[in-house]
Design a protein around this motif. Structure first.
Motif, short mmCIF file in Angstrom:
data_model
loop_
_atom_site.label_atom_id
_atom_site.label_comp_id
_atom_site.label_asym_id
_atom_site.label_seq_id
_atom_site.Cartn_x
_atom_site.Cartn_y
_atom_site.Cartn_z
N ALA A 21 0.85 -1.19 0.00
CA ALA A 21 0.00 0.00 0.00
C ALA A 21 0.89 1.23 0.00
O ALA A 21 1.72 1.41 0.90
CB ALA A 21 -0.92 0.01 1.22
N LEU A 22 0.74 2.05 -1.00
CA LEU A 22 1.48 3.31 -1.11
C LEU A 22 0.55 4.42 -0.63
O LEU A 22 -0.47 4.71 -1.27
CB LEU A 22 1.91 3.55 -2.55
CG LEU A 22 2.72 2.41 -3.18
CD1 LEU A 22 2.65 2.50 -4.70
CD2 LEU A 22 4.16 2.45 -2.70
N ILE A 23 0.87 5.04 0.50
CA ILE A 23 -0.04 6.01 1.11
C ILE A 23 0.59 7.40 1.09
O ILE A 23 1.67 7.62 1.66
CB ILE A 23 -0.39 5.62 2.55
CG1 ILE A 23 -1.11 4.26 2.55
CG2 ILE A 23 -1.25 6.68 3.22
CD1 ILE A 23 -1.55 3.79 3.93
N GLY A 64 6.71 10.94 -5.88
CA GLY A 64 7.72 10.08 -5.28
C GLY A 64 7.24 8.65 -5.14
O GLY A 64 7.95 7.70 -5.50
N LEU A 65 6.04 8.47 -4.59
CA LEU A 65 5.51 7.12 -4.43
C LEU A 65 5.24 6.45 -5.77
O LEU A 65 5.50 5.26 -5.95
CB LEU A 65 4.22 7.16 -3.60
CG LEU A 65 4.38 7.47 -2.11
CD1 LEU A 65 3.02 7.56 -1.44
CD2 LEU A 65 5.25 6.42 -1.42
N SER A 85 4.48 8.54 2.41
CA SER A 85 5.22 9.76 2.11
C SER A 85 4.47 10.94 2.70
O SER A 85 3.25 11.05 2.53
CB SER A 85 5.37 9.94 0.59
OG SER A 85 6.05 11.14 0.30
N SER A 86 5.20 11.81 3.42
CA SER A 86 4.53 12.92 4.08
C SER A 86 5.47 14.11 4.21
O SER A 86 6.67 13.95 4.44
CB SER A 86 4.07 12.50 5.48
OG SER A 86 3.52 13.60 6.19
N LEU A 87 4.91 15.30 4.07
CA LEU A 87 5.63 16.52 4.41
C LEU A 87 5.48 16.78 5.90
O LEU A 87 4.72 16.11 6.61
CB LEU A 87 5.08 17.69 3.60
CG LEU A 87 5.21 17.57 2.07
CD1 LEU A 87 4.54 18.75 1.38
CD2 LEU A 87 6.67 17.48 1.66
N SER A 88 6.19 17.79 6.40
CA SER A 88 6.19 18.06 7.84
C SER A 88 4.80 18.40 8.36
O SER A 88 4.42 17.95 9.45
CB SER A 88 7.16 19.21 8.15
OG SER A 88 8.49 18.83 7.87
#
Length: 453
Positions: free
Chosen positions: A8-10, A46-47, A90-93
């Motif tokens: 799972a790409l979240i 990116g994902l 994948s997440s930003l701050s």
């Protein structure tokens, strides 16, 4: 035979702001709403790129998570699928606390979680302490090793790619087949990583790669063709920090891009206004808008922002001409300013108003000084004791102040920023900028105000 993983790409998505009053304004002002919808609709390149690298015997699905919460219409952890073996987040701050909630939800069920991106690259110990595998730097150099380890149940706590440079000539086609294209109004394509100017506050791909590098033209065109095959009349956002650094590269790419009949958006510095041949080629190839970080309408606040050459400060006198020249070629400018930089006092609000009224960029974007983890600016502010709640990552939204200003109080800056938001993004102001652009295009860059003087 290699084991098959269900992956799972979240992506943690959506535009965030902690200030409820600013969020309320953003829901009603056309300029804010328009750009917010565009940003919120972008999938995680990116994902999707890692998915394109993934061996075919693995099963993959792509999921987007916006704000988690108990209110009607919001996503909850129970909405997430659990029939998976590996979760990559994948997440930003600004979204990282929700990302950690998602990760912990899976870890509690015995499901392996890996996380990467700018935030994890900057503070990998946070993820590791939660039992999450951290990917630091570019994901491509370590992704296949990570998958191989996951197949064997021997995942390491850290995969650090900072000592390994990824050649963009080996970039895979992003797996856009995982997307429901009806949910998006644009898709992203990356032609380069890094930026030679290295602004101190910039939290972008310069945190992932030390050097500016370009993707081969044939690779870029293959990605565009793959998008066009699935999505006629595509609109593309270039995921480059500074797209037109290499003018020779673009003058070779743009004629071929023109044959694809796509429209696109890019981020650039203002030097493109000095190259009319490049501007002509950009417009013929479908360039609709360039976003340019002016940061300040005058020299105040620009000193020291760039770690190498103070290029913007030395070219501030050409800001007006740059906007008008670019827009005279039929390409709109989204002019970006950071309000409350060192050296900017309360006069900055009127100075930005005057610049926007006089120069008339089609769009304008204003943000507050934001110290993102991993940036030189964050270290400078930390050492100076000027960070407001140093690890309040949810405030890294560009709209929530996390740095003490020098020339006014935090209350003055917040209040003045909100008044400026109302003035710049009202329907009347937005309509006037649209009308001015049409006039500049017809008159070769002369603004209505200049023509009437």
């Amino acid at each position: 035979m290699a084991a098959s993983l269900r992956i799972a790409l979240i992506a943690m998505s959506g535009v965030r702001a902690c200030d409820p009053e600013l969020m309320a304004l953003g829901l009603t002002l056309p300029g804010f709403v328009e750009r917010g919808k565009l940003i919120a609709s972008l999938p995680s390149l990116g994902l999707l790129t890692l998915a394109g690298l993934t061996p075919k015997h693995h099963q993959q699905r792509y999921i987007e998570v916006t704000a988690l919460g108990p209110n009607a219409g919001e996503q909850t952890l129970l909405d997430l699928p659990t029939d998976v073996d590996l979760v990559a987040i994948s997440s930003l701050s600004a979204q990282i606390h929700d990302a950690y909630r998602v990760a912990e939800h899976y870890i509690q069920q015995g499901i392996t979680v890996v996380m990467g991106g700018l935030h994890v690259t900057s503070v990998p110990h946070e993820a590791i302490a939660r039992g999450i595998t951290a990917v630091v730097g570019e994901g491509e150099p370590v992704w296949l090793d990570l998958l191989s380890d996951a197949e064997q149940g021997q995942l390491k706590p850290l995969y650090d790619a900072r000592g390994r440079s990824f050649d963009l000539a080996r970039a895979p086609l992003p797996a856009i087949e995982l997307l429901d294209l009806s949910r998006y109004n644009r898709l992203t394509v990356q032609t380069s990583r890094g930026c030679p100017w290295q602004c101190s506050f910039c939290a972008s791909s310069i945190l992932l790669t030390r050097h500016y590098k370009q993707k081969p033209i044939e690779r870029v065109l293959a990605e565009v063709d793959a998008i066009c095959a699935r999505w006629p009349n595509a609109f593309i956002e270039l995921a480059d920090d500074n797209a037109f650094v290499n003018a020779r590269y673009w003058k070779a790419l743009l004629p071929a891009l023109a044959e694809r009949h796509v429209r696109w958006f890019a981020e650039s510095d203002l030097s493109i206004h000095e190259d009319p041949e490049l501007l002509d080629l950009m417009r013929r190839a479908g360039c609709a808008q360039v976003l340019i970080g002016f940061e300040s309408p005058n020299a105040a606040g620009l000193a020291g922002l760039e770690l190498r050459r103070d290029w913007k400060r030395r070219h501030v006198d050409s800001y007006r001409q740059a906007v008008q020249t670019i827009q005279s070629h039929g390409i709109t400018v989204n002019a970006c300013f950071v309000i409350g930089l060192d050296g900017q006092g309360p006069e900055i609000f009127d100075q930005v108003r005057a610049f926007v009224a006089d120069v008339a960029p089609y769009d304008v974007q204003i943000t507050l000084p934001t110290a993102f983890p991993g940036t030189p600016y964050y270290q400078q502010m930390l050492q100076a004791g000027r960070l407001i709640e140093p690890e309040a990552w949810e405030r890294c939204t560009l709209f929530d102040l996390n740095v003490e200003p020098t020339e006014m109080s935090t209350d003055e800056l917040r209040a003045g920023f909100k008044r400026l938001v109302v003035d710049l993004y009202s329907q009347d102001a937005t309509d006037q900028r649209r009308q001015a652009f049409r006039h500049q295009r017809q008159t070769g860059g002369v603004s209505p105000k200049e023509q009437g003087s």
